[in-house]
Write a protein that holds these residues in place. Structure first.
Motif, PDB file in Angstrom:
ATOM      1  N   GLY A 134     114.730  26.357  67.278  1.00 50.92           N
ATOM      2  CA  GLY A 134     115.872  26.058  66.256  1.00 50.92           C
ATOM      3  C   GLY A 134     116.794  25.174  66.772  1.00 50.92           C
ATOM      4  O   GLY A 134     117.002  25.374  67.946  1.00 50.92           O
ATOM      5  N   GLY A 170     121.607  29.679  59.675  1.00 47.67           N
ATOM      6  CA  GLY A 170     121.301  30.691  60.584  1.00 47.67           C
ATOM      7  C   GLY A 170     122.455  31.566  60.412  1.00 47.67           C
ATOM      8  O   GLY A 170     123.491  31.393  60.660  1.00 47.67           O
ATOM      9  N   LYS A 214     131.521  33.618  65.883  1.00 48.23           N
ATOM     10  CA  LYS A 214     130.696  32.838  64.763  1.00 48.23           C
ATOM     11  C   LYS A 214     129.577  33.968  64.439  1.00 48.23           C
ATOM     12  O   LYS A 214     128.914  34.453  65.327  1.00 48.23           O
ATOM     13  N   SER A 232     111.286  25.170  63.623  1.00 50.71           N
ATOM     14  CA  SER A 232     112.521  24.814  62.939  1.00 50.71           C
ATOM     15  C   SER A 232     112.369  24.570  61.578  1.00 50.71           C
ATOM     16  O   SER A 232     111.628  23.786  61.239  1.00 50.71           O
ATOM     17  N   GLY A 276     125.833  29.589  61.249  1.00 53.72           N
ATOM     18  CA  GLY A 276     126.061  28.014  61.763  1.00 53.72           C
ATOM     19  C   GLY A 276     124.981  27.295  60.564  1.00 53.72           C
ATOM     20  O   GLY A 276     124.066  27.889  60.136  1.00 53.72           O
ATOM     21  N   ILE A 277     125.592  26.079  60.205  1.00 55.97           N
ATOM     22  CA  ILE A 277     124.933  25.278  59.161  1.00 55.97           C
ATOM     23  C   ILE A 277     124.475  23.991  59.712  1.00 55.97           C
ATOM     24  O   ILE A 277     125.271  23.532  60.465  1.00 55.97           O
TER      25      ILE A 277
HETATM   26  C1  BTN Z   1     125.096  25.223  64.405  1.00 56.97           C
HETATM   27  O1  BTN Z   1     125.811  26.262  64.165  1.00 56.97           O
HETATM   28  O2  BTN Z   1     125.148  24.521  65.396  1.00 56.97           O
HETATM   29  C2  BTN Z   1     124.137  25.142  63.585  1.00 56.97           C
HETATM   30  C3  BTN Z   1     122.885  26.054  63.452  1.00 56.97           C
HETATM   31  C4  BTN Z   1     122.196  25.941  62.384  1.00 56.97           C
HETATM   32  C5  BTN Z   1     120.874  26.787  62.435  1.00 56.97           C
HETATM   33  C6  BTN Z   1     119.833  26.859  61.518  1.00 56.97           C
HETATM   34  S1  BTN Z   1     118.570  28.310  61.644  1.00 56.97           S
HETATM   35  C7  BTN Z   1     117.773  27.494  60.266  1.00 56.97           C
HETATM   36  C8  BTN Z   1     117.732  25.918  60.406  1.00 56.97           C
HETATM   37  N1  BTN Z   1     116.677  25.489  61.270  1.00 56.97           N
HETATM   38  C9  BTN Z   1     117.268  25.155  62.321  1.00 56.97           C
HETATM   39  O3  BTN Z   1     116.528  24.458  63.169  1.00 56.97           O
HETATM   40  N2  BTN Z   1     118.567  25.079  62.380  1.00 56.97           N
HETATM   41  C10 BTN Z   1     119.016  25.663  61.196  1.00 56.97           C
END
Ligand code: BTN
Length: 255
Positions: free
Chosen positions: A51, A147, A124, A23, A127-128
């Motif tokens: 992730g 992402g 969507k 991640s 995501g952040i």
């Molecule tokens: C969400 O919508 O729930 C948030 C998603 C966030 C994903 C990004 S991908 C890069 C970073 N590394 C991760 O493990 N998560 C964020």
């Protein structure tokens, strides 16, 4: 493969590319313990094996097709009791980028997802996941995980979409990365200089002032989003009682 060519002050000046990692948020959090990793450092990968999303969800993205990255900020200027300012700045920065590709179609879903409203419903696209560490009652590190679905053509999840699906053509991921670095940094610096970004956040907020269904635990109700307060809580008017309530992220869900 990736190269920052945009004129940022610090975002992306240190760019670390990993073909695969668990991640980017976790790798960056580990690396950030070293003092030589400067503010604005970016870790980007083509494939995450673990992730993470919000609420303990898994973030899935087809390898090499999308942007999965994390940015390190050091927002000591943000008061620890009001971290939402940072969400607002980052969300607006990403919104600025997506709005260039899909004008008039993108909304910010509280607290910080990006939604495209188009034929086929609301989907969507980004995501952040922002994870902060606090030291001596000050923000030390803020890991901004992003992402963004860029060139993925199909999704198992029907409520997901990509720039490719919305535009009908592939988009240069390096170009999107450069725009992200520039736009997020611009909004971050605006926040730092004391600019009030909330009005723009609200203007572009998904379902603002619209009747819609929400849920608290298993109970559904009709409500209207009226505001987001200084603590980042969603202010919702319950249409059945005319009552205004403030909800934190864990307390309310969109139906
Ligand atoms: C969400 O919508 O729930 C948030 C998603 C966030 C994903 C990004 S991908 C890069 C970073 N590394 C991760 O493990 N998560 C964020």
């Amino acid at each position: 493969m990736y190269k920052i060519t945009s004129n940022t002050l610090f975002t992306g000046n240190q760019l670390i590319y990993l073909a695969e990692c668990y991640s980017t948020n976790d790798v960056l959090a580990d690396l950030a313990k070293q003092p030589n990793l400067t503010e604005g450092s970016v870790i980007i990968t083509d494939s995450q094996t673990a992730g993470r999303g919000q609420r303990g969800n898994v973030w899935e993205a087809n390898p090499s097709k999308n942007l999965t990255l994390s940015i390190l900020y050091k927002p000591a200027f943000v008061q620890v009791q009001f971290p939402f300012g940072l969400n607002v700045a980052v969300s607006l920065g990403i919104f600025d980028v997506l709005n260039e590709y899909l004008p008039q179609k993108v909304k910010i879903k509280w607290p910080n997802d990006m939604i495209v409203s188009a034929n086929g419903g609301d989907k969507k696209i980004c995501g952040i996941l922002i994870e902060n560490t606090i030291k001596n009652n000050q923000f030390e590190n803020s890991i901004i995980g992003i992402g963004l679905n860029v060139n993925q053509t199909n999704f198992a999840e029907t409520k997901a979409t990509s720039l490719f699906q919305q535009m009908g053509n592939e988009v240069d991921k390096n170009e999107v990365l450069n725009k992200l670095c520039a736009c997020i940094e611009a909004r971050y610096l605006a926040l730092k200089s004391g600019e009030n970004l909330k009005e723009e956040y609200i203007e572009n907020l998904y379902r603002f002032n619209e009747k819609a269904l929400y849920k608290i635990e298993d109970e559904h109700f009709e409500g209207i989003i009226k505001d987001v307060d200084e603590y980042g809580r969603l202010i919702v008017l319950h249409t059945s009682t005319n009552e205004l309530n403030a909800y934190s992220f864990k307390e309310i869900g969109f139906v």
